[in-house]
Design a protein around this motif. Structure first.
Motif, PDB file in Angstrom:
ATOM      1  N   LEU A 860       0.850  -1.188   0.000  1.00  0.00           N
ATOM      2  CA  LEU A 860       0.000   0.000   0.000  1.00  0.00           C
ATOM      3  C   LEU A 860       0.883   1.234   0.000  1.00  0.00           C
ATOM      4  CD1 LEU A 860      -2.800  -0.900   2.591  1.00  0.00           C
ATOM      5  CD2 LEU A 860      -2.980  -0.871   0.102  1.00  0.00           C
ATOM      6  N   PRO A 861       0.472   2.270  -0.721  1.00  0.00           N
ATOM      7  CA  PRO A 861      -0.696   2.335  -1.615  1.00  0.00           C
ATOM      8  C   PRO A 861      -0.444   1.567  -2.910  1.00  0.00           C
ATOM      9  CG  PRO A 861       0.536   4.363  -1.770  1.00  0.00           C
ATOM     10  CD  PRO A 861       1.205   3.556  -0.694  1.00  0.00           C
ATOM     11  N   LEU A 862      -1.506   1.144  -3.544  1.00  0.00           N
ATOM     12  CA  LEU A 862      -1.405   0.360  -4.762  1.00  0.00           C
ATOM     13  C   LEU A 862      -1.035   1.270  -5.938  1.00  0.00           C
ATOM     14  CD1 LEU A 862      -1.827  -2.325  -6.277  1.00  0.00           C
ATOM     15  CD2 LEU A 862      -4.224  -1.675  -6.554  1.00  0.00           C
ATOM     16  N   LEU A 863       0.011   0.886  -6.660  1.00  0.00           N
ATOM     17  CA  LEU A 863       0.434   1.635  -7.846  1.00  0.00           C
ATOM     18  C   LEU A 863      -0.453   1.227  -9.019  1.00  0.00           C
ATOM     19  CD1 LEU A 863       2.415   3.594  -9.202  1.00  0.00           C
ATOM     20  CD2 LEU A 863       3.932   1.647  -9.629  1.00  0.00           C
ATOM     21  N   LEU A 864      -1.260   2.171  -9.489  1.00  0.00           N
ATOM     22  CA  LEU A 864      -2.209   1.886 -10.571  1.00  0.00           C
ATOM     23  C   LEU A 864      -1.624   2.120 -11.948  1.00  0.00           C
ATOM     24  CD1 LEU A 864      -5.434   3.498  -9.070  1.00  0.00           C
ATOM     25  CD2 LEU A 864      -4.728   1.109  -8.995  1.00  0.00           C
ATOM     26  N   SER A 865      -0.719   3.074 -12.081  1.00  0.00           N
ATOM     27  CA  SER A 865      -0.166   3.380 -13.396  1.00  0.00           C
ATOM     28  C   SER A 865       1.161   4.098 -13.212  1.00  0.00           C
ATOM     29  CB  SER A 865      -1.130   4.239 -14.218  1.00  0.00           C
ATOM     30  OG  SER A 865      -0.642   4.441 -15.523  1.00  0.00           O
ATOM     31  N   SER A 866       2.055   3.900 -14.179  1.00  0.00           N
ATOM     32  CA  SER A 866       3.352   4.572 -14.181  1.00  0.00           C
ATOM     33  C   SER A 866       3.833   4.632 -15.621  1.00  0.00           C
ATOM     34  CB  SER A 866       4.357   3.824 -13.309  1.00  0.00           C
ATOM     35  OG  SER A 866       5.638   4.425 -13.397  1.00  0.00           O
ATOM     36  N   TYR A 867       4.131   5.839 -16.088  1.00  0.00           N
ATOM     37  CA  TYR A 867       4.568   6.004 -17.471  1.00  0.00           C
ATOM     38  C   TYR A 867       5.375   7.295 -17.583  1.00  0.00           C
ATOM     39  CZ  TYR A 867       0.288   8.849 -17.423  1.00  0.00           C
ATOM     40  OH  TYR A 867      -0.684   9.747 -17.089  1.00  0.00           O
ATOM     41  N   ARG A 868       6.201   7.353 -18.608  1.00  0.00           N
ATOM     42  CA  ARG A 868       7.036   8.531 -18.852  1.00  0.00           C
ATOM     43  C   ARG A 868       6.213   9.546 -19.636  1.00  0.00           C
ATOM     44  NH1 ARG A 868      12.760   8.858 -19.346  1.00  0.00           N
ATOM     45  NH2 ARG A 868      13.360  11.054 -19.168  1.00  0.00           N
ATOM     46  N   ALA A 869       6.104  10.757 -19.099  1.00  0.00           N
ATOM     47  CA  ALA A 869       5.288  11.790 -19.727  1.00  0.00           C
ATOM     48  C   ALA A 869       6.115  12.903 -20.335  1.00  0.00           C
ATOM     49  CB  ALA A 869       4.309  12.384 -18.706  1.00  0.00           C
ATOM     50  N   HIS A 870       7.271  13.219 -19.759  1.00  0.00           N
ATOM     51  CA  HIS A 870       8.116  14.302 -20.240  1.00  0.00           C
ATOM     52  C   HIS A 870       9.570  13.860 -20.133  1.00  0.00           C
ATOM     53  CE1 HIS A 870       4.851  17.364 -20.251  1.00  0.00           C
ATOM     54  NE2 HIS A 870       4.393  16.659 -19.228  1.00  0.00           N
TER      55      HIS A 870
END
Length: 1062
Positions: A860-870
């Motif tokens: 916890l907390p649960l990682l829902l999403s992770s991505y490179r944005a910049h």
């Protein structure tokens, strides 16, 4: 309102009487007000205001007027937004002036000139200055393209050539590196030298032409990097001072060399480029020397070249010559009354003379748009129609010196003019205004020397040459392969979403505030130079560092780096109030709570302003921090949290302004006692205060910190505050140094209890801590918010229910965390199947990425999403809940729009057509993105291809096995058994060997039959055999598999070494 104002407003309306009759037959729904008003409608609306009580209309009255007069109906929500936009006084009544102001803003927003207005000037930064490698000033610089066999050219293939007065000629590459050097000198002079007045290249025949004060023309052959004098034409009547060369793509057309002399004459040399014309290599004809008169009197001397003369077309020196190809006209100019001549070669069909009192020094034209631009000693830029020589279409004034060079862009709609005082002005022809005045050309280029200029359309580089060479980029174009465009011209400081007006407000370090419509992606309003400071009598824009809305979502307050705050009406761009905390103390955060405006920053305390007053200064709360405040968060009406650079965390009561808890984020379990007596305030009991001052502030001395901050020190300090030192410091020093707090946010829906963490704090080591703002609460827990070394969370955002927490990092990653059941006493059921459908990041991977591996031991907390944005640091974030859109602002000048699941949609201010339905890849990030990021961008689709794997077509009706064993009624191909059983072909018949016995010995090697030297081709393996082999190889079991180990016999234990020794 005056009658003149009424007329000026009516000019904005382009609707006719016929459109009014058409509108009367149909009802409009939620239409923009400025698009439905005609001149007749405006008169009727004004009469309605004049007949109303006190000349104002209430909301119901105004709605009835729109319905009856304009046939426009609005929904309740849309009408409320429209009424609040018009009612700038916020008194519940609309006056005629307020309506007119709203309509003017609507017309201005629809103006194409406003839509194409750029955020940054066309010329950015300082020019690149380099040595010219010449002993004397450069008299001419030109571009020589490489010409292919079909006589086509590529602007990215070629060289620059510079010529100085002493005859030195240098060749430069496109990146301005010196390639080679040659000299042009007269063969008749042995001691004295002459000045080279001009130089031009003839790329299709590999010739360089120079003119000099000896009144001659020298043609040099540059084939294979040589520099050989081929032809010299001497004894011209006047010295030639300017030249221009024109060649056609068709080799049958004549090439044209235009020369202008000091006597006002224009002379044209014509020749055929077939086999290089008069410059072909001939045996016994190394150098051709002839006089000017011989070209006409003795044509047999050089029959390939013909001379055409235009005598006395000007009464002064010819300053510039060119060729108008689409009209087949020669163009020349001089600084006399007969300023510019445009005529054909014969001088009979076209003969247009453009007259300016003081003459014309330079000109440029666009043949497709038929735009002619001239500049001269009168410091004015004139725009002409080439077919109308009587008067110019526009006169642009503003220079303080004579204009020497002109450059056109965008089909003649943008003009760059260079004057003798080294000032470049950028003009917008449609608006007839000066867009930019560029004064950063250094004097070392040539303070008293004429500057020669050349412009490359492909690279958009303007190269200036005199004593030195300077390179400027004019309106650099964005490459769609590298970027989608920029939102601001500097780093983005703040993104705010207004749920009342449904607009997005972005503030940048370029001191610009922009109001965006997230549905259409258009700019509603823009404020330039929102914050400024006076420096040497000039207003310099100051970076915006903080912003927030008022509790009613109708006003905006912004804070700047110089310590000033301003209140804005963001729909109209009107500044309503000015405030300040301290001079050159950066405002890091500001909050607008009920009745008060709070600001914190480098002054280390909270400054409070009344929201209804007009005072520019406010009262200061108690100073409790020992270092600059970097982050703050407010939870109205309970508490305010502030954190400093040395890891101090203070909780304040919003109602009384008193601090009630103090913590150290570096050591969260340390209990720090609060002192409320006045004599104890100066000696705060933070055990880390002394260490923090020594370790965390090495950039400024003690005297500098106590004195009034200067501009340079403030900028240096701001840069140091935004640099992560976590990866740069040694481990021992890192353990001693206090961790700075860079971002914090309140989860306002959580209860204020001892064991519920409502405050999230981001530290410099990448951790996110959870704190309870209850007086008996404190540190509740922490989690790791990054997965790369040296990274940390720099921006927070959340939804209205505080279910999701959005974090942006300094590396450029966006992470979405599920805050349900994290550091809360109340446990809620989590629907994991629903989350997996919504977030493709949760889908199982063959190989887990770094983001999943980093939270493997963190339930916890649960990682829902992770991505490179910049590619650069994310500075601010916002979330639009009803559209499920995430907005991220970065120091790469862009604000990007993402779906909640992580797909990329658009960039605000992009040149790409706006749509929120189609997903794309960011052009810059996709070059370095990981497979996890691509998985999120592709909505979970991942390629399952393995090298060597045969793709199975599951939609096929007939399988491969059925194709091999069954025929399905089709006749099998002949032969049925293949060609494996056919007898081999008979060998070729060999003639009997006849030995040659005429010699003493018989040469047997001459009668041997040699085998073929070609290698024997191996027949291909049949498909069935190949598949059988692959199946057998896959069926083999390795020695370390469990089944193999279990089936193997157990070996007997080996005797020990001690027993063997016995």
């Amino acid at each position: 309102m005056a009658e003149s104002d009424m007329k000026s407003l009516m000019t904005f309306s382009s609707k006719s009487e016929a459109s009014t009759a058409l509108a009367s037959r149909s009802r409009w729904r939620n239409a923009p007000l400025h698009e439905r008003c005609t001149m007749v409608d405006m008169i009727k609306i004004k009469e309605a205001f004049q007949t109303a009580y006190r000349n104002v209309l209430l909301p119901t009255e105004f709605r009835n007027v729109l319905s009856t007069l304009l046939n426009v109906d609005y929904d309740d929500e849309e009408f409320q937004i429209l009424f609040m936009k018009i009612n700038t006084n916020r008194n519940g009544e609309i006056g005629w002036d307020e309506l007119v102001s709203h309509l003017l803003l609507g017309y201005f927003a629809n103006d194409p000139e406003n839509q194409r207005e750029s955020l940054q000037p066309p010329i950015m930064g300082l020019p690149t200055v380099m040595r010219s490698q010449h002993r004397h000033p450069i008299s001419r610089i030109c571009f020589c393209p490489d010409v292919s066999k079909d006589r086509s050219t590529d602007p990215m293939q070629g060289t620059y050539i510079t010529a100085s007065r002493d005859g030195m000629i240098n060749w430069w590459s496109l990146d301005m590196s010196l390639l080679r050097t040659a000299f042009s000198s007269s063969p008749h002079l042995k001691v004295s030298t002459t000045w080279v007045t001009d130089m031009v290249c003839m790329p299709d025949v590999n010739i360089v032409v120079t003119s000099s004060t000896e009144r001659d023309l020298r043609f040099y052959d540059c084939t294979a990097k040589t520099f050989t004098l081929k032809i010299i034409i001497t004894s011209w009547e006047y010295m030639i001072c300017t030249m221009y060369y024109q060649y056609h793509k068709d080799a049958n057309e004549k090439c044209i060399l235009i020369c202008g002399d000091v006597g006002g004459n224009v002379r044209i040399l014509l020749f055929s480029p077939v086999k290089r014309g008069p410059f072909r290599n001939q045996a016994g004809r190394a150098l051709i020397q002839l006089r000017h008169v011989d070209l006409q009197r003795k044509p047999q001397v050089l029959p390939e070249m013909r001379l055409v003369e235009l005598q006395r077309v000007h009464s002064e020196w010819v300053r510039q010559v060119s060729f108008y190809a689409s009209l087949h006209c020669v163009v020349s100019c001089a600084t006399c009354a007969d300023s510019l001549l445009m005529c054909d070669l014969a001088g009979s069909k076209t003969h247009n003379m453009f007259r300016v009192d003081k003459g014309i020094q330079c000109f440029a034209f666009d043949e497709e748009a038929h735009v002619l631009v001239t500049g001269g000693p009168d410091c004015a830029v004139r725009v002409w129609n080439p077919f109308v020589p009587t008067r110019p279409g526009a006169v642009l004034t503003g220079h303080r010196a004579a204009i020497t060079a002109l450059v056109l862009q965008n089909s003649g709609q943008t003009i760059y003019s260079l004057s003798r005082d080294r000032v470049i002005k950028v003009w917008d022809v449609q608006g007839q205004v000066c867009v930019q005045t560029y004064i950063d050309i250094p004097s070392q280029i040539g303070e008293r020397t004429p500057i020669s200029a050349v412009y490359n359309k492909a690279t958009r580089e303007l190269i200036l040459a005199a004593m030195k060479i300077a390179v400027l980029v004019l309106d650099e174009q964005l490459n769609p392969q590298h970027t989608d465009g920029f939102t601001h011209s500097r780093a983005v400081a703040k993104i705010l979403y207004n749920p009342l007006f449904k607009v997005v407000i972005t503030c940048g370090m370029d001191s610009i505030i922009i109001n965006w419509d997230p549905v259409t992606g258009k700019r509603n309003a823009m404020v330039r130079d929102a914050h400024t400071r006076l420096l040497h009598g000039e207003l310099i824009p100051v970076e915006i560092t903080a912003a927030c809305f008022d509790p009613g979502w109708q006003l905006l307050v912004t804070g700047a780096r110089n310590g000033t705050l301003k209140v804005w009406n963001f729909n109209t761009g009107l500044c309503l109030r000015n405030m300040a905390i301290e001079h050159m103390c950066e405002v890091t955060n500001c909050f607008w709570v009920e009745g008060r405006i709070l600001a914190v920053g480098w002054n280390r305390h909270v400054t409070e302003f009344e929201d209804t007053g007009t005072a520019s200064s406010g009262k200061s709360w108690e100073t409790r921090h020992s270092d600059d405040v970097l982050a703050a968060a407010a939870r109205s009406p309970l508490s305010l949290a502030t954190a400093s650079y040395n890891s101090e965390l203070l909780l304040w009561k919003l109602e009384t302004g008193q601090p009630y808890r103090r913590f150290s984020c570096t050591d969260p379990m340390l209990r720090i006692k609060m002192h409320y007596k006045k004599r104890d305030v100066s000696r705060t009991t933070s055990p880390t205060a002394t260490t923090t001052r020594r370790a965390s502030t090495p950039l400024l001395s003690t005297s500098a910190r106590l004195s009034t901050p200067t501009v340079g020190a403030a900028v240096h300090k701001a840069r140091a505050r935004r640099v992560s030192l976590g990866a740069a410091l040694p481990a021992r020093a890192q353990a001693m140094r206090q961790l700075a707090v860079h971002a914090m946010i309140f989860l306002e829906t959580r209860p204020c209890t001892m064991h519920d963490a409502a405050l999230m704090v981001a530290l410099e080591n990448g951790q996110v801590q959870g704190w309870s703002d209850h007086p008996a609460g404190g540190f509740q827990g922490s989690f790791q918010g990054v997965h790369t070394v040296g990274d940390y969370v720099s921006a927070f955002a959340t939804d209205s229910a505080n279910r999701f927490l959005f974090t942006g990092t300094t590396v450029g990653y966006i992470k979405v965390w599920l805050m349900t059941n994290y550091l809360m006493q109340e446990q809620v059921h989590v629907n994991m199947p629903e989350l997996r459908v919504q977030f493709p990041f949760l889908w199982r991977d063959r190989i887990e990425g770094r983001a999943k591996r980093a939270v493997r031991d963190q339930p916890l907390p649960l990682l829902l999403s992770s991505y490179r944005a910049h590619l650069r640091s994310i500075t601010t974030m916002a979330y639009i809940e009803h559209m499920k859109l995430v907005l991220s602002g970065s120091s790469d000048y862009s604000v990007r729009v993402w779906r909640l699941s992580g797909e990329y949609l658009q960039t605000l201010g992009s040149f790409v057509p706006w749509t929120l339905d189609t997903t794309r890849f960011p052009p810059d990030v996709k070059k370095v993105a990981s497979f996890t990021t691509f998985k999120v961008w592709r909505s979970g689709w991942v390629s399952r291809y393995v090298p060597g794997q045969v793709e199975v077509d599951h939609l096929r009706d007939i399988t491969e096995q059925e194709l091999r064993t069954k025929t399905y009624g089709t006749t099998p191909p002949e032969p049925l058994l293949g060609r494996y059983f056919e007898l081999p072909a008979r060998p070729d018949r060999h003639d009997p060997i006849q030995l040659d016995d005429s010699l003493h010995t018989i040469p047997l090697y001459a009668h041997l039959r040699m085998a073929s030297t070609q290698p024997v081709r191996r027949p291909p393996t049949p498909e069935l055999v190949r598949q059988t082999r692959l199946r057998n190889m896959r069926a083999k079991k390795t020695h370390f598999e469990p089944s193999a180990v279990a089936s193997a016999p157990t070996p007997a234990p080996a005797p020990s070494r001690a027993r063997a020794n016995e």
